[in-house]
Design an enzyme around this catalytic site. Structure first.
Site, PDB file in Angstrom:
ATOM      1  N   ARG A  57       0.884  -1.175   0.000  1.00 54.17           N
ATOM      2  CA  ARG A  57       0.000   0.000   0.000  1.00 54.17           C
ATOM      3  C   ARG A  57       0.912   1.212   0.000  1.00 54.17           C
ATOM      4  O   ARG A  57       1.793   1.328   0.845  1.00 54.17           O
ATOM      5  CB  ARG A  57      -0.880  -0.038   1.261  1.00 54.17           C
ATOM      6  CG  ARG A  57      -1.751   1.186   1.476  1.00 54.17           C
ATOM      7  CD  ARG A  57      -2.840   1.232   0.426  1.00 54.17           C
ATOM      8  NE  ARG A  57      -3.906   2.134   0.757  1.00 54.17           N
ATOM      9  CZ  ARG A  57      -3.877   3.444   0.563  1.00 54.17           C
ATOM     10  NH1 ARG A  57      -2.805   4.025   0.099  1.00 54.17           N
ATOM     11  NH2 ARG A  57      -4.923   4.174   0.864  1.00 54.17           N
ATOM     12  N   GLU A  94     -11.114   4.253  -5.639  1.00 54.93           N
ATOM     13  CA  GLU A  94     -11.312   2.806  -5.703  1.00 54.93           C
ATOM     14  C   GLU A  94     -11.643   2.399  -7.140  1.00 54.93           C
ATOM     15  O   GLU A  94     -12.168   3.198  -7.912  1.00 54.93           O
ATOM     16  CB  GLU A  94     -12.442   2.391  -4.765  1.00 54.93           C
ATOM     17  CG  GLU A  94     -12.157   2.682  -3.309  1.00 54.93           C
ATOM     18  CD  GLU A  94     -10.937   1.953  -2.785  1.00 54.93           C
ATOM     19  OE1 GLU A  94     -10.728   0.776  -3.140  1.00 54.93           O
ATOM     20  OE2 GLU A  94     -10.182   2.551  -2.005  1.00 54.93           O
ATOM     21  N   ARG A  98      -0.943  -5.785   4.755  1.00 60.08           N
ATOM     22  CA  ARG A  98      -0.132  -5.316   3.631  1.00 60.08           C
ATOM     23  C   ARG A  98       1.037  -4.483   4.132  1.00 60.08           C
ATOM     24  O   ARG A  98       0.929  -3.787   5.139  1.00 60.08           O
ATOM     25  CB  ARG A  98      -0.962  -4.427   2.683  1.00 60.08           C
ATOM     26  CG  ARG A  98      -2.090  -5.111   1.999  1.00 60.08           C
ATOM     27  CD  ARG A  98      -2.887  -4.131   1.162  1.00 60.08           C
ATOM     28  NE  ARG A  98      -3.477  -3.100   2.026  1.00 60.08           N
ATOM     29  CZ  ARG A  98      -4.373  -2.216   1.631  1.00 60.08           C
ATOM     30  NH1 ARG A  98      -4.780  -2.201   0.365  1.00 60.08           N
ATOM     31  NH2 ARG A  98      -4.870  -1.329   2.464  1.00 60.08           N
TER      32      ARG A  98
END
Length: 169
Positions: free
Chosen positions: A46, A54, A99
């Site tokens: 990320r 998105e 992540r």
């Protein structure tokens, strides 16, 4: 017997430290997951301090026509990363989804996060960037680049609205 236990523990510690999860940097060919997430050698990363629309998110262009701005952001990132490989990411932390959060750079040394914001494909997420990309965002907004060419909802607000919770961006 104690020698075997000690060697097993040493080997386990070395494997743990050598795993991608503990690496301070990850480098390789980046695959774009979405506008602010890439994958290198199986490691999801990320991008630190930025928030991109998105993939399902829609924005309006300067004429009020809707377009899939999240998809466009991801495609723009993919094209841009392909022009200078490999991509290198420096570990910052792990997010709540496991992540890696990282500061990433193309082979030519350009910051991926800064490029995304400067070109209007992401916003400076001050909550995590402390305003590091404010100047780049001002430039994108003034120049009406990317999502700034029309109307859009902040990605963090769009996510919150989709799951019906308070934004807290």
């Amino acid at each position: 017997m104690q020698y075997k236990i000690a060697m097993t523990r040493l080997l386990a510690a070395l494997l743990f430290l050598a795993s991608p999860a503990m690496a301070q940097t990850v480098e390789g060919r980046a695959s774009v997951v979405d506008g602010d997430t890439i994958e290198i050698s199986g490691e999801r990363i990320r991008l630190n301090g930025v928030d991109a629309p998105e993939s399902w998110q829609r924005c309006a262009d300067g004429g009020g026509e809707e377009y899939r701005c999240g998809k466009d952001a991801a495609f723009a990132l993919d094209d841009w990363l392909a022009a200078s490989r490999p991509t290198r990411c420096e570990f910052v932390e792990r997010d709540r989804y496991g992540r890696m959060v990282g500061d990433c750079y193309r082979a030519d040394g350009i910051s991926v996060g800064e490029w995304l914001v400067r070109n209007g494909w992401a916003v400076d997420w001050v909550r995590y960037s402390s305003g590091r990309f404010a100047e780049a965002q001002d430039e994108a907004s003034r120049s009406k680049r990317g999502i700034w060419r029309g109307a859009f909802e902040l990605p963090c607000e769009a996510r919150a609205r989709r799951v019906k919770r308070k934004a807290g961006c």
